[in-house]
Design a protein around this motif. Structure first.
Motif, PDB file in Angstrom:
ATOM      1  N   ALA A   1       0.250  -6.617   2.737  1.00 25.94           N
ATOM      2  CA  ALA A   1      -0.882  -5.880   2.762  1.00 25.94           C
ATOM      3  C   ALA A   1      -2.202  -6.715   2.939  1.00 25.94           C
ATOM      4  O   ALA A   1      -3.013  -6.193   3.452  1.00 25.94           O
ATOM      5  CB  ALA A   1      -1.267  -5.161   1.466  1.00 25.94           C
ATOM      6  N   LEU A   2      -2.091  -8.105   2.517  1.00 25.93           N
ATOM      7  CA  LEU A   2      -3.257  -8.839   2.790  1.00 25.93           C
ATOM      8  C   LEU A   2      -3.267  -9.645   3.981  1.00 25.93           C
ATOM      9  O   LEU A   2      -4.163 -10.167   4.377  1.00 25.93           O
ATOM     10  CB  LEU A   2      -3.160 -10.032   1.638  1.00 25.93           C
ATOM     11  CG  LEU A   2      -3.397  -9.560   0.172  1.00 25.93           C
ATOM     12  CD1 LEU A   2      -3.255 -10.751  -0.644  1.00 25.93           C
ATOM     13  CD2 LEU A   2      -4.876  -9.470   0.285  1.00 25.93           C
ATOM     14  N   GLY A   3      -1.879  -9.356   4.598  1.00 21.90           N
ATOM     15  CA  GLY A   3      -1.830 -10.054   6.192  1.00 21.90           C
ATOM     16  C   GLY A   3      -1.446 -11.509   6.120  1.00 21.90           C
ATOM     17  O   GLY A   3      -1.734 -12.317   6.851  1.00 21.90           O
ATOM     18  N   VAL A   4      -0.886 -11.875   5.059  1.00 21.89           N
ATOM     19  CA  VAL A   4      -0.402 -13.559   4.940  1.00 21.89           C
ATOM     20  C   VAL A   4       1.201 -13.524   4.544  1.00 21.89           C
ATOM     21  O   VAL A   4       1.813 -12.414   4.201  1.00 21.89           O
ATOM     22  CB  VAL A   4      -1.242 -14.071   3.900  1.00 21.89           C
ATOM     23  CG1 VAL A   4      -2.965 -14.114   4.148  1.00 21.89           C
ATOM     24  CG2 VAL A   4      -1.284 -13.327   2.432  1.00 21.89           C
TER      25      VAL A   4
ATOM     26  N   ALA B   1      -8.930  -1.151  -1.876  1.00 24.09           N
ATOM     27  CA  ALA B   1      -8.535  -1.018  -0.624  1.00 24.09           C
ATOM     28  C   ALA B   1      -7.237  -1.648  -0.674  1.00 24.09           C
ATOM     29  O   ALA B   1      -6.237  -1.150   0.091  1.00 24.09           O
ATOM     30  CB  ALA B   1      -9.325  -2.174   0.360  1.00 24.09           C
ATOM     31  N   LEU B   2      -6.941  -2.668  -1.358  1.00 19.84           N
ATOM     32  CA  LEU B   2      -5.473  -3.157  -1.681  1.00 19.84           C
ATOM     33  C   LEU B   2      -4.690  -2.368  -2.050  1.00 19.84           C
ATOM     34  O   LEU B   2      -3.424  -2.055  -1.989  1.00 19.84           O
ATOM     35  CB  LEU B   2      -5.616  -4.543  -2.412  1.00 19.84           C
ATOM     36  CG  LEU B   2      -4.169  -5.368  -2.721  1.00 19.84           C
ATOM     37  CD1 LEU B   2      -3.521  -5.713  -1.267  1.00 19.84           C
ATOM     38  CD2 LEU B   2      -4.513  -6.739  -3.508  1.00 19.84           C
TER      39      LEU B   2
ATOM     40  N   THR C   1      -0.910   2.095  -4.673  1.00 18.49           N
ATOM     41  CA  THR C   1      -0.876   2.365  -6.143  1.00 18.49           C
ATOM     42  C   THR C   1      -2.502   2.472  -6.477  1.00 18.49           C
ATOM     43  O   THR C   1      -3.161   2.828  -5.756  1.00 18.49           O
ATOM     44  CB  THR C   1      -0.568   0.895  -6.770  1.00 18.49           C
ATOM     45  OG1 THR C   1      -0.276   0.987  -8.248  1.00 18.49           O
ATOM     46  CG2 THR C   1      -1.194  -0.210  -5.912  1.00 18.49           C
ATOM     47  N   ASN C   2      -2.939   2.205  -7.658  1.00 17.64           N
ATOM     48  CA  ASN C   2      -4.289   2.132  -8.048  1.00 17.64           C
ATOM     49  C   ASN C   2      -5.057   0.978  -8.266  1.00 17.64           C
ATOM     50  O   ASN C   2      -4.403  -0.094  -8.478  1.00 17.64           O
ATOM     51  CB  ASN C   2      -4.512   3.184  -9.304  1.00 17.64           C
ATOM     52  CG  ASN C   2      -3.626   2.798 -10.367  1.00 17.64           C
ATOM     53  OD1 ASN C   2      -3.532   1.656 -10.496  1.00 17.64           O
ATOM     54  ND2 ASN C   2      -3.258   3.746 -11.377  1.00 17.64           N
TER      55      ASN C   2
END
Length: 137
Positions: A59-62, A27-28, A34-35
Protein backbone atom coordinates in the motif's frame (compact mmCIF):
# COMPACT_ATOMS: atom_id res chain seq x y z
CA UNK A 1 12.80 4.98 30.13
CA UNK A 2 14.25 6.87 27.20
CA UNK A 3 11.97 9.01 25.05
CA UNK A 4 13.94 8.15 21.93
CA UNK A 5 12.26 5.95 19.34
CA UNK A 6 13.46 2.37 19.42
CA UNK A 7 15.40 1.59 16.23
CA UNK A 8 13.38 -1.58 15.48
CA UNK A 9 9.94 -0.09 16.14
CA UNK A 10 8.20 -1.17 12.89
CA UNK A 11 5.11 0.94 13.54
CA UNK A 12 7.14 4.14 13.81
CA UNK A 13 8.97 3.25 10.60
CA UNK A 14 5.65 2.73 8.81
CA UNK A 15 4.39 6.03 10.17
CA UNK A 16 7.47 7.90 8.97
CA UNK A 17 7.39 6.31 5.50
CA UNK A 18 3.70 7.16 5.24
CA UNK A 19 4.46 10.77 6.17
CA UNK A 20 7.31 10.94 3.66
CA UNK A 21 4.90 9.69 0.98
CA UNK A 22 2.56 12.52 2.02
CA UNK A 23 -0.16 10.02 2.86
CA UNK A 24 -2.68 10.38 5.65
CA UNK A 25 -3.69 7.49 7.89
CA UNK A 26 -7.14 7.55 6.29
CA UNK A 27 -5.65 7.04 2.80
CA UNK A 28 -3.52 4.13 3.99
CA UNK A 29 -6.55 2.67 5.76
CA UNK A 30 -8.59 2.88 2.57
CA UNK A 31 -5.80 1.19 0.59
CA UNK A 32 -5.75 -1.64 3.13
CA UNK A 33 -9.53 -1.88 3.43
CA UNK A 34 -9.58 -0.94 7.10
CA UNK A 35 -10.13 2.16 9.22
CA UNK A 36 -7.91 4.93 10.56
CA UNK A 37 -7.94 3.51 14.09
CA UNK A 38 -6.43 0.24 12.82
CA UNK A 39 -3.64 2.17 11.10
CA UNK A 40 -3.01 4.10 14.30
CA UNK A 41 -2.74 0.80 16.17
CA UNK A 42 -0.31 -0.57 13.57
CA UNK A 43 1.85 2.56 13.82
CA UNK A 44 1.95 2.23 17.61
CA UNK A 45 2.97 -1.45 17.46
CA UNK A 46 6.60 -2.43 17.88
CA UNK A 47 6.09 -5.56 15.80
CA UNK A 48 3.71 -6.55 13.01
CA UNK A 49 3.10 -10.00 11.54
CA UNK A 50 4.75 -10.60 8.16
CA UNK A 51 1.53 -10.86 6.19
CA UNK A 52 0.21 -7.51 7.48
CA UNK A 53 3.63 -5.94 6.95
CA UNK A 54 3.61 -7.12 3.32
CA UNK A 55 0.15 -5.58 2.81
CA UNK A 56 1.26 -2.28 4.35
CA UNK A 57 4.44 -2.25 2.26
CA UNK A 58 2.43 -2.80 -0.92
CA UNK A 59 0.00 0.00 0.00
CA UNK A 60 2.93 2.35 0.70
CA UNK A 61 4.66 1.36 -2.53
CA UNK A 62 7.79 0.07 -0.83
CA UNK A 63 9.26 -3.34 -0.07
CA UNK A 64 9.05 -5.11 3.27
CA UNK A 65 12.83 -4.87 3.48
CA UNK A 66 12.63 -1.10 2.97
CA UNK A 67 10.36 -0.81 5.99
CA UNK A 68 12.50 -3.11 8.14
CA UNK A 69 15.73 -1.29 7.29
CA UNK A 70 14.24 2.22 7.32
CA UNK A 71 16.12 4.99 9.05
CA UNK A 72 16.12 8.75 8.55
CA UNK A 73 19.78 8.67 7.52
CA UNK A 74 19.12 5.97 4.91
CA UNK A 75 16.21 7.93 3.48
CA UNK A 76 18.18 11.14 3.12
CA UNK A 77 20.99 9.24 1.46
CA UNK A 78 18.53 7.37 -0.79
CA UNK A 79 16.73 10.49 -1.96
CA UNK A 80 19.99 12.34 -2.57
CA UNK A 81 21.49 9.49 -4.60
CA UNK A 82 18.23 8.95 -6.49
CA UNK A 83 18.02 12.64 -7.34
CA UNK A 84 21.66 12.69 -8.48
CA UNK A 85 21.21 9.54 -10.59
CA UNK A 86 18.00 10.77 -12.17
CA UNK A 87 19.68 13.99 -13.25
CA UNK A 88 22.79 12.21 -14.51
CA UNK A 89 20.80 9.64 -16.47
CA UNK A 90 18.33 12.16 -17.82
CA UNK A 91 15.49 10.27 -16.17
CA UNK A 92 13.43 12.29 -13.76
CA UNK A 93 10.77 9.89 -12.51
CA UNK A 94 10.74 11.36 -9.00
CA UNK A 95 11.24 14.96 -10.09
CA UNK A 96 9.41 15.58 -13.36
CA UNK A 97 10.56 18.45 -15.54
CA UNK A 98 7.70 20.49 -16.87
CA UNK A 99 8.11 22.15 -20.23
CA UNK A 100 5.93 25.13 -19.46
CA UNK A 101 6.12 28.27 -17.42
CA UNK A 102 3.81 28.12 -14.39
CA UNK A 103 3.04 31.83 -14.74
CA UNK A 104 1.87 31.24 -18.31
CA UNK A 105 -0.45 28.52 -17.03
CA UNK A 106 -1.74 30.84 -14.32
CA UNK A 107 -2.47 33.58 -16.86
CA UNK A 108 -4.13 31.05 -19.15
CA UNK A 109 -6.34 29.91 -16.28
CA UNK A 110 -7.21 33.52 -15.48
CA UNK A 111 -8.27 34.13 -19.10
CA UNK A 112 -10.40 30.97 -19.09
CA UNK A 113 -12.04 32.19 -15.90
CA UNK A 114 -12.78 35.55 -17.58
CA UNK A 115 -14.36 33.80 -20.58
CA UNK A 116 -16.52 31.65 -18.31
CA UNK A 117 -17.63 34.74 -16.38
CA UNK A 118 -18.51 36.52 -19.62
CA UNK A 119 -20.55 33.51 -20.78
CA UNK A 120 -22.36 33.42 -17.44
CA UNK A 121 -23.05 37.14 -17.64
CA UNK A 122 -24.41 36.78 -21.18
CA UNK A 123 -26.65 33.92 -20.09
CA UNK A 124 -28.06 36.07 -17.30
CA UNK A 125 -28.65 38.94 -19.73
CA UNK A 126 -30.46 36.54 -22.06
CA UNK A 127 -32.64 35.35 -19.17
CA UNK A 128 -33.53 38.91 -18.20
CA UNK A 129 -34.35 39.77 -21.81
CA UNK A 130 -36.57 36.68 -22.11
CA UNK A 131 -38.38 37.47 -18.85
CA UNK A 132 -38.95 41.08 -19.94
CA UNK A 133 -40.52 39.81 -23.18
CA UNK A 134 -42.81 37.53 -21.18
CA UNK A 135 -43.89 40.39 -18.93
CA UNK A 136 -44.74 42.61 -21.92
CA UNK A 137 -47.10 39.96 -23.34
Amino acid sequence: MSTLTKPNHIGRKISRIRELRDMKQEALAQALGTNQQAISAIENSETIDDQKLAEVAKALGVTVEAIKSFSEENMISYFNSFHDNSINNGQNAAYPIYNFNPLDKLIETFHEKEKLYERLLQAEKDKIEYLEKLLKK
